[in-house]
Scaffold this motif. Sequence first.
Motif, mmCIF file in Angstrom:
data_model
loop_
_atom_site.group_PDB
_atom_site.id
_atom_site.type_symbol
_atom_site.label_atom_id
_atom_site.label_comp_id
_atom_site.label_asym_id
_atom_site.label_seq_id
_atom_site.Cartn_x
_atom_site.Cartn_y
_atom_site.Cartn_z
ATOM 1 N N PHE A 92 47.864 46.394 22.986
ATOM 2 C CA PHE A 92 47.211 45.291 23.684
ATOM 3 C C PHE A 92 47.881 45.025 25.023
ATOM 4 C CE2 PHE A 92 47.175 40.605 24.412
ATOM 5 C CZ PHE A 92 45.842 40.503 24.789
ATOM 6 N N PHE A 93 49.195 45.157 25.055
ATOM 7 C CA PHE A 93 49.948 44.970 26.289
ATOM 8 C C PHE A 93 49.484 45.951 27.365
ATOM 9 C CE2 PHE A 93 53.471 46.190 29.030
ATOM 10 C CZ PHE A 93 53.986 44.985 29.446
ATOM 11 N N VAL A 94 49.353 47.218 26.989
ATOM 12 C CA VAL A 94 48.917 48.239 27.951
ATOM 13 C C VAL A 94 47.506 47.928 28.438
ATOM 14 C CG1 VAL A 94 48.371 50.682 28.252
ATOM 15 C CG2 VAL A 94 50.418 50.007 26.993
ATOM 16 N N ALA A 95 46.616 47.553 27.507
ATOM 17 C CA ALA A 95 45.235 47.251 27.891
ATOM 18 C C ALA A 95 45.173 46.043 28.820
ATOM 19 C CB ALA A 95 44.392 47.001 26.646
ATOM 20 N N ALA A 96 45.938 44.989 28.525
ATOM 21 C CA ALA A 96 45.918 43.768 29.352
ATOM 22 C C ALA A 96 46.408 44.048 30.759
ATOM 23 C CB ALA A 96 46.766 42.682 28.689
ATOM 24 N N ASN A 97 47.499 44.787 30.877
ATOM 25 C CA ASN A 97 48.026 45.082 32.212
ATOM 26 C C ASN A 97 47.132 46.058 32.972
ATOM 27 O OD1 ASN A 97 51.017 43.951 32.734
ATOM 28 N ND2 ASN A 97 50.759 44.326 30.554
ATOM 29 N N ALA A 98 46.486 46.964 32.267
ATOM 30 C CA ALA A 98 45.567 47.885 32.926
ATOM 31 C C ALA A 98 44.353 47.139 33.468
ATOM 32 C CB ALA A 98 45.134 48.982 31.957
ATOM 33 N N VAL A 99 43.813 46.219 32.677
ATOM 34 C CA VAL A 99 42.668 45.415 33.133
ATOM 35 C C VAL A 99 43.069 44.549 34.323
ATOM 36 C CG1 VAL A 99 41.096 43.550 32.479
ATOM 37 C CG2 VAL A 99 41.514 45.429 30.903
ATOM 38 N N ALA A 100 44.248 43.941 34.248
ATOM 39 C CA ALA A 100 44.717 43.124 35.368
ATOM 40 C C ALA A 100 44.907 43.954 36.629
ATOM 41 C CB ALA A 100 46.027 42.429 34.986
ATOM 42 N N SER A 101 45.401 45.183 36.477
ATOM 43 C CA SER A 101 45.574 46.065 37.637
ATOM 44 C C SER A 101 44.232 46.430 38.252
ATOM 45 C CB SER A 101 46.323 47.328 37.214
ATOM 46 O OG SER A 101 47.605 47.029 36.702
ATOM 47 N N ALA A 102 43.249 46.739 37.400
ATOM 48 C CA ALA A 102 41.914 47.070 37.907
ATOM 49 C C ALA A 102 41.305 45.883 38.640
ATOM 50 C CB ALA A 102 41.019 47.510 36.760
ATOM 51 N N TYR A 103 41.489 44.684 38.085
ATOM 52 C CA TYR A 103 40.968 43.488 38.758
ATOM 53 C C TYR A 103 41.624 43.281 40.111
ATOM 54 C CZ TYR A 103 41.062 38.642 40.172
ATOM 55 O OH TYR A 103 41.027 37.502 40.928
ATOM 56 N N LEU A 104 42.937 43.498 40.187
ATOM 57 C CA LEU A 104 43.643 43.306 41.456
ATOM 58 C C LEU A 104 43.127 44.270 42.520
ATOM 59 C CD1 LEU A 104 47.267 42.736 40.133
ATOM 60 C CD2 LEU A 104 45.912 41.113 41.465
ATOM 61 N N VAL A 105 42.826 45.493 42.129
ATOM 62 C CA VAL A 105 42.270 46.450 43.090
ATOM 63 C C VAL A 105 40.918 45.961 43.601
ATOM 64 C CG1 VAL A 105 41.394 48.797 43.367
ATOM 65 C CG2 VAL A 105 43.522 48.410 42.127
ATOM 66 N N LEU A 106 40.079 45.450 42.682
ATOM 67 C CA LEU A 106 38.760 44.965 43.077
ATOM 68 C C LEU A 106 38.839 43.684 43.903
ATOM 69 C CD1 LEU A 106 36.785 45.542 39.735
ATOM 70 C CD2 LEU A 106 36.734 46.945 41.804
ATOM 71 N N SER A 107 39.911 42.911 43.726
ATOM 72 C CA SER A 107 40.030 41.645 44.454
ATOM 73 C C SER A 107 40.560 41.813 45.870
ATOM 74 C CB SER A 107 40.951 40.694 43.683
ATOM 75 O OG SER A 107 42.294 41.148 43.708
ATOM 76 N N LEU A 108 41.114 42.966 46.190
ATOM 77 C CA LEU A 108 41.678 43.159 47.528
ATOM 78 C C LEU A 108 40.640 43.001 48.645
ATOM 79 C CD1 LEU A 108 44.206 46.098 46.924
ATOM 80 C CD2 LEU A 108 44.706 43.669 47.244
ATOM 81 N N PRO A 109 39.425 43.578 48.511
ATOM 82 C CA PRO A 109 38.433 43.348 49.581
ATOM 83 C C PRO A 109 38.088 41.870 49.763
ATOM 84 C CG PRO A 109 37.775 45.195 48.204
ATOM 85 C CD PRO A 109 38.929 44.543 47.520
ATOM 86 N N PHE A 110 38.031 41.111 48.673
ATOM 87 C CA PHE A 110 37.741 39.674 48.788
ATOM 88 C C PHE A 110 38.890 38.949 49.480
ATOM 89 C CE2 PHE A 110 35.190 41.162 45.228
ATOM 90 C CZ PHE A 110 33.961 40.593 45.504
ATOM 91 N N SER A 111 40.111 39.393 49.211
ATOM 92 C CA SER A 111 41.258 38.802 49.904
ATOM 93 C C SER A 111 41.204 39.086 51.399
ATOM 94 C CB SER A 111 42.557 39.335 49.302
ATOM 95 O OG SER A 111 43.683 38.741 49.914
ATOM 96 N N ILE A 112 40.749 40.286 51.766
ATOM 97 C CA ILE A 112 40.600 40.623 53.188
ATOM 98 C C ILE A 112 39.530 39.747 53.840
ATOM 99 C CG2 ILE A 112 39.938 42.455 54.794
ATOM 100 C CD1 ILE A 112 41.180 44.454 52.859
ATOM 101 N N VAL A 113 38.437 39.489 53.109
ATOM 102 C CA VAL A 113 37.391 38.606 53.626
ATOM 103 C C VAL A 113 37.962 37.215 53.893
ATOM 104 C CG1 VAL A 113 35.219 37.451 53.055
ATOM 105 C CG2 VAL A 113 35.513 39.878 52.562
ATOM 106 N N SER A 114 38.868 36.760 53.023
ATOM 107 C CA SER A 114 39.488 35.449 53.222
ATOM 108 C C SER A 114 40.369 35.433 54.472
ATOM 109 C CB SER A 114 40.328 35.077 51.996
ATOM 110 O OG SER A 114 39.518 34.969 50.842
ATOM 111 N N ILE A 115 40.943 36.582 54.825
ATOM 112 C CA ILE A 115 41.736 36.652 56.056
ATOM 113 C C ILE A 115 40.825 36.587 57.274
ATOM 114 C CG2 ILE A 115 43.307 38.093 57.401
ATOM 115 C CD1 ILE A 115 44.345 39.246 54.784
ATOM 116 N N VAL A 116 39.717 37.318 57.228
ATOM 117 C CA VAL A 116 38.781 37.341 58.361
ATOM 118 C C VAL A 116 38.069 36.000 58.498
ATOM 119 C CG1 VAL A 116 36.756 38.488 59.330
ATOM 120 C CG2 VAL A 116 38.496 39.831 58.128
ATOM 121 N N ARG A 117 37.676 35.432 57.362
ATOM 122 C CA ARG A 117 36.964 34.147 57.367
ATOM 123 C C ARG A 117 37.736 33.146 56.511
ATOM 124 N NH1 ARG A 117 30.848 34.836 55.828
ATOM 125 N NH2 ARG A 117 30.956 32.635 56.470
ATOM 126 N N PRO A 118 38.771 32.534 57.053
ATOM 127 C CA PRO A 118 39.621 31.638 56.250
ATOM 128 C C PRO A 118 38.915 30.390 55.759
ATOM 129 C CG PRO A 118 40.202 31.510 58.575
ATOM 130 C CD PRO A 118 39.235 32.647 58.453
#
Length: 203
Positions: A92-118
């Motif tokens: 379960f530990f491996v699955a939880a951290n893997a899912v969190a890592s995948a989410y972080l990768v997907l959230s990076l473009p949204f974080s960039i949008v927040s930089i461009v449009r604060p």
Amino acid sequence: MSHLESSTIHIQDPKSEPRGKFGDMKAVKVMGSGGGAVNRGLAVFDFILRLAALAAALGAAIAMGTSDQTLNFFTQFFQFHARYDDLPAFSFFVAANAVASAYLVLSLPFSIVSIVRPQASGVRMLLIIFDTIAVALISAGAGAAAAIVYLAHKGNNKINWGAICQQFGSFCERVSGAVVASFIAAFLFIVLVLISAASLRRN
């Protein structure tokens, strides 16, 4: 007959002076740009923390997923073997951290949008929701694994659980490091939630 000289003072109506309007607009614009600069700074810090959390969560998943140690006694046919998938908590530990890592990768473009449009509050609201879910997921995985690691180090005589780390030293060091990295990732997620909350409040 004396002539009385009179002086007239012309007072210009402030409403008729266009410069006053532009001056007020300029002042408001400067104040707005200052708030936007703070939000942009928070967005940049958010992006950096997401990269750090990604490194911690992904490192934890890889370290736990590759933990494996075999002890040979007498012959190669009589072995003691320890793997992460021998225990459901570690899986379960491996699955939880893997899912969190995948989410972080997907959230990076949204974080960039927040930089461009604060001032974009919709993106920030989306991130704070999923960041909160990620905090719960990764904390649950880290907590479950930490309990098993504690038993592996200390043992429990009441249930005849021996301290296997005395034999599987390399295995225990690897899983212990993975748990520490996962807790670091969970802490970074909490900071990300606070940053998003601060940005939403400023908007």
